[in-house]
Design an enzyme around this catalytic site. Structure first.
Site, PDB file in Angstrom:
ATOM      1  N   THR A 185      38.307  36.726  29.562  1.00 47.30           N
ATOM      2  CA  THR A 185      38.638  36.784  30.988  1.00 47.30           C
ATOM      3  C   THR A 185      40.109  36.401  31.099  1.00 47.30           C
ATOM      4  O   THR A 185      40.611  35.622  30.285  1.00 47.30           O
ATOM      5  CB  THR A 185      37.804  35.792  31.807  1.00 47.30           C
ATOM      6  OG1 THR A 185      38.066  34.488  31.302  1.00 47.30           O
ATOM      7  CG2 THR A 185      36.325  36.067  31.715  1.00 47.30           C
ATOM      8  N   GLU A 330      32.924  39.957  32.799  1.00 50.41           N
ATOM      9  CA  GLU A 330      31.543  39.584  32.462  1.00 50.41           C
ATOM     10  C   GLU A 330      30.539  40.699  32.746  1.00 50.41           C
ATOM     11  O   GLU A 330      29.378  40.603  32.377  1.00 50.41           O
ATOM     12  CB  GLU A 330      31.139  38.342  33.275  1.00 50.41           C
ATOM     13  CG  GLU A 330      31.814  37.051  32.822  1.00 50.41           C
ATOM     14  CD  GLU A 330      33.158  36.790  33.481  1.00 50.41           C
ATOM     15  OE1 GLU A 330      33.781  37.744  33.985  1.00 50.41           O
ATOM     16  OE2 GLU A 330      33.591  35.624  33.499  1.00 50.41           O
ATOM     17  N   LYS A 440      39.143  27.319  54.273  1.00 49.74           N
ATOM     18  CA  LYS A 440      38.197  26.580  55.112  1.00 49.74           C
ATOM     19  C   LYS A 440      38.965  25.854  56.212  1.00 49.74           C
ATOM     20  O   LYS A 440      39.577  24.826  55.986  1.00 49.74           O
ATOM     21  CB  LYS A 440      37.384  25.602  54.280  1.00 49.74           C
ATOM     22  CG  LYS A 440      36.186  25.106  55.070  1.00 49.74           C
ATOM     23  CD  LYS A 440      35.155  24.465  54.185  1.00 49.74           C
ATOM     24  CE  LYS A 440      33.850  24.362  54.965  1.00 49.74           C
ATOM     25  NZ  LYS A 440      32.874  23.526  54.329  1.00 49.74           N
ATOM     26  N   TRP A 445      34.973  29.433  57.706  1.00 55.29           N
ATOM     27  CA  TRP A 445      35.580  30.162  56.592  1.00 55.29           C
ATOM     28  C   TRP A 445      36.436  31.321  57.096  1.00 55.29           C
ATOM     29  O   TRP A 445      36.035  32.042  58.004  1.00 55.29           O
ATOM     30  CB  TRP A 445      34.489  30.729  55.677  1.00 55.29           C
ATOM     31  CG  TRP A 445      33.690  29.683  54.974  1.00 55.29           C
ATOM     32  CD1 TRP A 445      32.398  29.324  55.238  1.00 55.29           C
ATOM     33  CD2 TRP A 445      34.105  28.852  53.896  1.00 55.29           C
ATOM     34  NE1 TRP A 445      31.991  28.336  54.395  1.00 55.29           N
ATOM     35  CE2 TRP A 445      33.018  28.022  53.553  1.00 55.29           C
ATOM     36  CE3 TRP A 445      35.305  28.732  53.185  1.00 55.29           C
ATOM     37  CZ2 TRP A 445      33.090  27.079  52.532  1.00 55.29           C
ATOM     38  CZ3 TRP A 445      35.367  27.796  52.163  1.00 55.29           C
ATOM     39  CH2 TRP A 445      34.272  26.984  51.846  1.00 55.29           C
TER      40      TRP A 445
END
Ligand code: ADP
Length: 541
Positions: A185, A330, A440, A445
């Site tokens: 990754t 992944e 936040k 959010w």
């Protein structure tokens, strides 16, 4: 009772054998590191892969030993991939844009025994060489070159090595579950972690990406993967290409807009794949040169959210359908791709565009769910607007990271992606943000992606990032960091006014900062972590 059908393991070697046999004269058009062009065929790629497999065998490597590559998308890199995985070794693709310390870390972590590199990366390889503990052989992916040998006297040359071998090589009949390739990754979320693909997962993923509702790749296509072979295996396209025998255009080091426009127009590319920053460059160059990119019927955008304005430009100015796809290292990477269903076909162009903006739906072989907690198991409704943690499972999804014993999955066997998203009842996925990039503000959010997409739609903005800045009262507030288009005259009030009728008042960024450049990761994604470090405290008194 078992079925009475033949069993053949799903192997990467069978893909190149298929292409070499049934698409022998199919073209691979490739740009060398010196920018010259070369044309080869699937039959020649197969033969050279076998020659190189003989070379690797002569080194005395054992099954599952790792062979690393640091190379552009080019024909020799393609040949070496099939040689490595086909002969039972593991192809470890390395992103040359990693910080040298990260590169050293992953080569040592993978215990690579051979390192193959393009001439471009000689200075990098030479610099890190003393720190690589396991590499025994260094191969320059080119013909002999005295400048390279002077810099690294023990280096071997690919063309010399294969010239000394025959194409007689019997691909081993491996277990289809055995490892084929390794990709780390990119580390935007911490230390790089290795994802170890298998022959089976790679083969099933390749079938899936060719399907009409995925990337719809066929023998009639001229496909150009701009996404690098070191970025999740160029999204699996080099395998899919061999499976269908399409023509492939490999852009080598020339990833700027003008070079890509030139390749598309010269070789009549029908489908090209890359991250949004690549398309940004391509659009600018095509507009400048007046090219209409006539052969390009579709382009695939993934890796980061596709700004809506980009979809519109491709459709309206270039008559090109933009396929939005989502995935990660992944997930091999294809998790979803955006194609219509029959019931969408009668919709107006404007309504269709709205559907196109989502990241699409999963192909057969992948399941998605949204849960109310990170790594949780409680699935929430697929109503298209309740967002939560995106989890995935399927044939080509990671189970555990390379060298780690513990499972990477939830207690009931799903992989938590770290993305925040909604799903609707047709299976369409919309990514709101990465959980760590969400803002936040006073307990509410705010999606950074939504605010960025709006900014990218402003005619005077070339690139935009929205990040959370610390705030004394609200904990976090969004701020916009933007690059103006060349010579554009734009003030922060103008851009804040522009937001006023597009989002709720409390979502409008508190501040606009104009910059000349936004840091990008090795795979072309905005490095918001770096931006937070640089600008995260600007709202504090
Ligand atoms: P890294 O995790 O190191 O950035 P990956 O290439 O594996 O490397 O990145 C996967 C992530 O990229 C996903 O989890 C998601 O956040 C983001 N991503 C990929 N495709 C899209 C897309 N179409 N829209 C929004 N985000 C995307």
């Amino acid at each position: 009772m078992l079925g009475n059908m033949m069993f053949q393991p799903l192997l990467i070697s069978s893909m190149i054998e298929h292409a070499g046999r049934y698409h022998a004269d199919g073209l691979i058009i490739s740009r060398n590191t010196d920018l010259s062009m070369v044309e080869t065929t699937w039959a020649k790629v197969r033969d050279n892969a076998k020659r190189f497999a003989n070379v690797l065998q002569s080194f005395g490597l054992q099954t599952s030993d790792r062979v690393a590559t640091i190379a552009w998308n080019n024909h020799r890199h393609l040949e070496s991939w099939y040689a490595i995985s086909g002969s039972g070794l593991i192809c470890h693709t390395i992103n040359p844009r990693l910080f040298p310390e990260q590169l050293v870390f992953i080569v040592n972590d993978a215990a690579d025994r051979v390192l193959i590199f393009d001439k471009t990366f000689l200075p990098l390889v030479k610099a890190v060489k003393p720190l690589l503990k396991t590499v025994e052989k260094f191969i320059c992916l080119d013909a002999a070159d005295s400048a390279v040998s002077e810099a690294m006297p023990d280096v071997l040359f690919y063309e010399d090595l294969i010239a000394a071998q025959t194409p007689d090589f019997e691909w081993p009949e491996l277990d289809e579950l055995s490892a084929s390739s390794l990709c780390y990754t990119s580390g935007t979320t911490g230390n790089p972690k290795g994802v170890l693909y298998s022959h089976r997962s790679t083969t099933l993923h390749s079938y899936a990406i060719c399907m009409p509702d995925s990337l719809n790749i066929s023998a009639r296509d001229v496909m150009m993967p701009v996404v690098p072979m070191f970025h999740v295996n160029a999204w699996g396209t080099p395998y899919a290409a061999a499976m269908v025998g399409c023509t492939v255009v490999l852009p080598g080091p020339g990833l700027d807009g003008a070079s890509l426009v030139n390749l598309i127009d010269t070789y009549k590319v029908s489908v090209a794949l890359g991250v949004p920053t690549i398309w940004q460059g391509l659009i600018g160059a095509a507009q400048q040169s007046g090219s209409k990119l006539e052969s390009l019927t579709r382009n695939v955008v993934g890796g980061s959210a596709c700004p809506p304005a980009m979809l519109r430009v491709f459709k309206e100015q270039f008559n090109c359908e933009t396929l939005h796809a989502w995935g990660m290292t992944e997930t091999s990477p294809l998790g979803t791709s955006n194609q219509y269903k029959a019931k969408h076909m009668h919709l107006s162009e404007e309504e269709k565009l709205k559907i196109r903006l989502s990241q699409g739906r999963p192909p057969f072989g992948v399941s998605l769910r949204i849960t109310d907690e990170e790594n949780g198991t409680n699935e929430i409704e697929r109503d298209g607007h309740t967002s939560g943690n995106l989890q995935i499972k399927g044939h080509w999804i990671v189970e555990s990271y390379f060298g780690k014993e513990q499972s990477a999955l939830t207690s009931d066997g799903w992989f938590d992606t770290g993305d925040i998203a909604t799903l609707n009842d047709d299976g369409y996925l919309s990514i709101s943000d990465r959980s760590k990039d969400l803002i936040k503000s006073g307990g509410e959010w705010i999606s950074s992606v939504e605010l960025e997409n709006l900014a990218m739609g402003h005619p005077k903005i070339a690139m935009a990032a929205v990040i959370a800045a610390e705030h004394e009262k609200w904990d976090e507030r969004p701020i916009l960091i933007a690059i103006k288009k060349p010579e554009a005259d734009l003030t922060d009030t103008e851009i804040l006014d522009y937001y006023a009728d597009k989002v709720a008042k409390w979502q409008i960024p508190d501040k606009v900062i104009f910059v000349d450049a936004i840091p990008l990761s090795g795979t072309g994604k905005m490095l918001k972590k770096d931006l937070r470090e640089q600008f995260g405290k600007v709202l504090l008194s």
